[in-house]
Design an enzyme around this catalytic site. Structure first.
Site, PDB file in Angstrom:
ATOM      1  N   CYS A1007       0.716  -1.090   0.163  1.00 35.84           N
ATOM      2  CA  CYS A1007       0.001   0.126  -0.088  1.00 35.84           C
ATOM      3  C   CYS A1007       0.824   1.286   0.096  1.00 35.84           C
ATOM      4  O   CYS A1007       0.453   2.227  -0.471  1.00 35.84           O
ATOM      5  CB  CYS A1007      -0.808  -0.024   1.174  1.00 35.84           C
ATOM      6  SG  CYS A1007      -1.890  -1.692   1.419  1.00 35.84           S
ATOM      7  N   PHE A1008       2.197   1.041   0.562  1.00 35.73           N
ATOM      8  CA  PHE A1008       2.914   2.413   0.835  1.00 35.73           C
ATOM      9  C   PHE A1008       4.156   2.216  -0.125  1.00 35.73           C
ATOM     10  O   PHE A1008       5.022   3.148   0.363  1.00 35.73           O
ATOM     11  CB  PHE A1008       3.035   2.506   2.227  1.00 35.73           C
ATOM     12  CG  PHE A1008       1.937   2.657   3.254  1.00 35.73           C
ATOM     13  CD1 PHE A1008       1.132   3.868   3.196  1.00 35.73           C
ATOM     14  CD2 PHE A1008       1.428   1.614   4.082  1.00 35.73           C
ATOM     15  CE1 PHE A1008       0.065   3.847   4.167  1.00 35.73           C
ATOM     16  CE2 PHE A1008       0.503   1.508   4.733  1.00 35.73           C
ATOM     17  CZ  PHE A1008      -0.224   2.725   5.090  1.00 35.73           C
TER      18      PHE A1008
END
Length: 1039
Positions: A1007-1008
């Site tokens: 996600c990051f």
């Protein structure tokens, strides 16, 4: 007392006045009665006289019919005088016919001067009366000719009768009275004939002939006989010859005779002797010289208006095709006349239908009144005009260009040392080698060299001819493709015209034409017209040539010349936009821009499909992306136009950046970005892994357009309904999106099929077996659009032709289905092109305009045109068959599926955002770049946390392992598993954080775009752990 006396006086005066008025009215009635009686008596008397005269005329022609030819000329004269005295067109039609036959019979009698009607011209007392009588008779013949319809049998006989009268009495050649001793009378008689002809001309003789010719010839099949047409043309020519080709008579002849549709073609077919007469009088040269004076040409055009001006043009072109010598000697005048006439018509050619326009089969929408009576003759007129762009006339007009020999060079050119991508290196090298060897043995590569003065007679002549053909293209809008095909028929015309362009001006090429754009002189306009014609014709040629003809046979242009030409066009279009010329362009300048830009884009798209140009050939080194982006932020017009017309001059990486910026700006505008004051709306969906496609379809298809563009959070549940662990910060949605796209594009589902050969995806023609298949395709389009919108790379290799449709290229007028066909089925393409090259009679193959397909075990016949299965493929329609077949396979079969997918895709991705990409570039935007990963660039965009920094030993080991120990495939897997993509790098971050303890595997948060890396004690351990993590496909575990 006083008032009573006044009253009686007034009454007396009133009575006196009334009495006077009554007497006056009585006198008026008596006078009116006398006038009425006089009129009636006169009418009765005249009617009685007319009846008596008509009875006498009938008795004259009726009595002794067999001996009518023996009547004296004087008796015929007297009865004719009486008939003309009471003549009425309707009542005396038959009597007039009898009179004409009687007069003609008298002229055929041998050796009886007193019977010859013309003998009365020698009588001192009757000469003037006879001349007046024959003038009246001949004009009445003209009046009848105006009303007769040659296609009616009875009328055609009367046409011959009246024409014979006119032919007989406007020339002395058939008069028996002038034979032998009478020869001395010929000058006087010729003078009388000239007098008669002059009288007829004043009355409108040429208008009569024009009406008669139009009635007889302006139709699909002429109704005039050979004799009638010969007579009419002879009559039309007599005054012109008699007046020694005076301007007045030439004008009348051009306006009334030469403007009759296709009259020269009809003369060549029915009575070719008349064409010999035209040639003997050198009439074609006289017409051209007369019309070469601008005022006279304008006068003729104004008199004729557009439709008939075009007919005159067609006849002049046809005459020119028959008179090579005159055409060669009077080229300048001929070209000038045609330009003027076409320009006159062009003023009234309109781009669209309106209340003020009329449809013309050749000119299109036309703002002058159109004579629809000419429509039947338009095919013949078109055939006449075709001579203008036929090989014969092109060879004559472009003789200065075609006579030049392209320099020969026997030395084999060296291959260019240009870098090529690994996957294309071998084919590209072979391609360039074959191309250079083939072309270099024939001629030098044509490049701008300069040296020819633009004001020289040769250059001016070629410019005029180019202006002529360019004006033809913009005027004859409905046959534009015919004209372009004719101009490109000679293989050597365009390369020689390019060689000619290369020689112009001091340096040649670009600089000269850019200077012309800033000079509003006639000379500059003519030079630009030459460039415009070259671009229009070349674009048409390359569009209709297939890949074999362009890359292997190299028809017309060698590949190296296409490289040179495209470089010139690229620079020219860039300068026009960047220097602000296009912003304010109108009329001819705007047409020039579209012409040059069209040719440039055809070459660019051909190169995108199959390379012929070196790497970075299309980029502009003098354009800094940072400057362009600044101007775009300021809404500068030139920057917007550059992005609209030639985005390929900007490096692909910068265009991707620009695309991401556009998406980001829209997100900010829609409030989809987290800010300090507000959070975006989040859509939550719950998905069962076992029914991922069904759940995703049901929950996402109902979302609004903005909700689809916004944040979507996914929660996975197992079959028991228990939530899976994990927090979705885009990573779970990314996984969901990748999985759902993998499922819908799986050929086993039959929504999509793969092409034969390279197995690329496109909509399945039989996908209609799915319920709600169009809604499914729209959903797929939205999912694909969402992936591109969020910068999520998905492994979906599309067929090139489908990507072109996604970009909207198939709506372009230059799009060719045949060129895209290899991307669908290369074998099918080879079979179709073999039909194109088939030398024999193609009808022997038994093909029809239909396509038989095996659909789930059943043979289905698809008609390519209505009734196609009954229409055989012949040598005449085989090119149409090839294009229809290609269009059917790639468009018609999957039209509804493609439209639905594109609709869904465009609901997320605006069409103008992706127009700056070519089809291969769009594929890279969707599926990522196969190019080698730029580790240096990745380093610049990496942020370190938890004690790591750029000089930390583990970080140094990491970059060293990626650079020197990992293969390109391993590097790609490393980035994929850390969640990094080209998009994330362009968004400016990739994060590495220290993790404890040091013995565990590395982990990632997709996600990051975060890599959690333990602080390993040895480089070898780091290498081993990294390899294990990516090779076991664990995704660095999910944290």
């Amino acid at each position: 007392m006083f008032s009573a006396s006044q009253s009686s006086k007034a009454q007396f005066l009133d009575k006196a006045r009334q009495a006077r008025e009554e007497r006056r009215e009585l006198k008026e009635r008596e006078r009116a009665a006398v006038q009425v009686q006089a009129l009636i008596r006169r009418f009765l008397c005249r009617s009685r006289l007319q009846k008596e005269i008509r009875r006498e005329v009938e008795d004259f022609f009726g009595a002794n019919e067999s001996s009518s030819s023996k009547r004296s000329a004087l008796s015929v004269f007297r009865i004719a005088r009486k008939l003309l005295f009471v003549f009425n067109h309707k009542e005396d039609k038959e009597r007039f016919e009898k009179l004409c036959r009687c007069i003609l019979n008298s002229m055929d009698v041998e050796n009886e001067p007193k019977v010859w009607y013309v003998s009365l011209a020698l009588s001192k007392d009757l000469t003037l009366l006879w001349i007046k009588q024959i003038k009246d008779i001949l004009w009445f013949c003209c009046e009848f000719l105006k009303q007769l319809k040659p296609d009616i049998l009875q009328d055609s006989r009367l046409v011959n009768l009246h024409l014979t009268m006119l032919v007989t009495f406007t020339d002395t050649s058939t008069w028996k009275i002038l034979r032998g001793k009478g020869e001395t009378l010929r000058p006087a008689m010729n003078h009388i004939c000239a007098n008669i002809m002059g009288h007829l001309n004043q009355k409108g003789f040429y208008s009569v002939l024009q009406i008669l010719l139009t009635n007889g010839l302006a139709r699909s099949r002429p109704s005039l006989s050979k004799g009638s047409l010969t007579a009419i043309f002879s009559l039309a020519l007599r005054p012109v010859v008699a007046a020694q080709f005076s301007d007045n008579l030439l004008r009348s002849f051009l306006i009334h005779i030469m403007s009759v549709p296709a009259i020269m073609t009809h003369l060549a077919t029915l009575t070719p002797e008349r064409l010999a007469v035209i040639e003997s009088h050198d009439l074609f040269r006289k017409f051209i010289l007369f019309l070469s004076r601008e005022a006279q040409c304008r006068d003729v055009c104004v008199c004729l208006e557009g439709s008939h001006t075009l007919c005159l043009l067609g006849n002049l072109v046809y005459l020119g095709s028959l008179n090579d010598k005159v055409l060669e000697e009077e080229t300048a005048h001929f070209v000038g006349v045609l330009i003027h006439m076409l320009s006159y018509c062009q003023k009234y050619v309109s781009q669209k239908k309106s209340n003020l326009t009329h449809w013309h089969p050749v000119l299109g929408w036309f703002s002058q009144t159109v004579d629809y009576g000419l429509n039947e003759s338009m095919p013949l007129l078109t055939k006449q005009l075709q001579h203008l762009w036929g090989v014969h006339m092109i060879r004559i007009l472009f003789s200065d260009v075609l006579s030049k020999k392209l320099l020969e060079n026997q030395e084999i050119a060296q291959l260019p040392t240009q870098p090529v991508s690994p996957q294309n290196s071998l084919p590209m090298k072979n391609l360039f080698k074959r191309a250079f060897q083939k072309s270099a043995s024939v001629r030098n590569i044509l490049k701008p060299v300069g040296g020819k003065r633009v004001d020289s007679a040769e250059v001016q002549k070629v410019c005029s001819i180019c202006v002529l053909y360019q004006t033809t293209l913009t005027t004859l809008t409905q046959i534009r493709l015919q004209i372009l095909t004719g101009l490109t028929y000679l293989d050597d015309l365009l390369p020689k015209l390019w060689a000619f362009i290369c020689e112009l001006g001091p340096q040649g090429g670009l600089k000269l034409f850019l200077e012309c754009l800033n000079n509003d002189t006639e000379e500059s306009k003519r030079l630009l017209a030459m460039l415009m014609l070259f671009c229009d014709c070349s674009r048409h040629l390359i569009t209709i040539l297939d890949d074999i003809e362009v890359y292997e046979e190299q028809i017309s242009f060698k590949l190296e010349e296409l490289v040179t030409i495209s470089s010139f066009l690229n620079s020219f279009v860039f300068k026009m936009i960047w220097d602000g010329i296009v912003e304010n362009a109108r009329g001819e300048t705007l047409e020039l821009f579209h012409s040059v830009h069209g040719w440039l884009m055809v070459l660019y798209e051909r190169d995108c499909r199959r390379r012929f140009a070196p790497e970075d050939h299309w980029l502009r080194k003098d354009l800094k992306p940072s400057v362009l982006f600044q101007e775009l932020d300021k809404d500068k017009k030139r920057a917007q136009l550059l992005l609209q017309y030639i985005p390929h001059v900007i490096p692909h990486k910068n265009r991707v950046l620009l695309f991401r910026n556009m998406v980001t700006k829209e997100k900010e505008k829609l409030g989809l970005v987290e800010t300090s004051s507000a959070s975006p709306h989040v859509t939550h969906i719950t998905i069962r892994r076992s029914r991922m496609l069904e759940d995703g379809y049901e929950q996402l298809r109902q979302l609004s357009q903005n909700a689809m563009k916004g944040v979507i959070r996914v929660k996975f549940v197992n079959d028991l309904g228990v939530d899976e662990a994990g927090i979705d910060q885009d990573g779970v949605f990314k996984e969901f999106l990748e999985e759902i796209i993998k499922k819908v594009f799986d050929p086993a589902l039959n929504l999509f099929k793969t092409t034969s050969g390279d197995e690329r995806l496109y909509p399945s023609p039989t996908s209609y077996i799915h319920e709600n298949y169009l809604q499914l395709f729209e959903f797929v389009g939205k999912m694909l659009g969402k992936a591109v919108y969020e910068g999520i790379v998905v492994d979906v290799p599309f067929a090139s032709f489908f990507l072109s449709q996604l970009l909207g290229h198939h709506h372009s007028v230059f799009y060719s289905s045949v060129d895209e066909l290899p991307s669908l089925d290369s074998e099918f393409y080879k079979n179709l092109t073999s039909i194109k090259r088939y030398d024999g009679d193609i009808s022997d193959l038994g093909l029809t305009l239909s396509y038989d397909e095996d659909v789930m075990g059943q043979l289905v016949c698809h008609e390519l045109v209505p009734g196609g299965k009954t229409i055989p493929v012949t040598n005449e329609n085989k090119i149409s068959y090839i294009h229809l077949m290609a269009h059917f396979r790639m468009h018609t079969q999957i039209k509804s599926q493609t439209a639905a997918l594109i609709s869904g895709f465009r609901s997320i991705i605006k069409p103008e955002w992706i127009r700056m990409f070519s089809a291969p570039e769009l594929q890279r935007l969707i599926s990522g770049d196969n190019a080698e990963i730029d580790l240096e660039d990745l380093k610049k965009h990496t942020v370190y946390y938890g004690g790591f920094h750029g000089s930390h030993r583990v970080i140094i080991w990491l970059w060293d392992i990626l650079a020197n120990d990992f293969s390109p495939e391993e590097r790609a897997m490393f980035l994929k598993d850390t969640g990094d993509t080209l998009g994330s790098v362009l968004r400016g971050f990739f994060t590495i954080r220290k993790k404890e303890p040091g013995g565990r595997l590395p982990t990632s948060s997709t996600c990051f775009n975060l890599l959690k890396l333990p602080n390993y004690s040895k480089k070898s351990i780091l290498r081993e752990k990294l390899r294990y993590a990516i090779s076991m496909n664990t995704g660095f575990e999910l944290s």
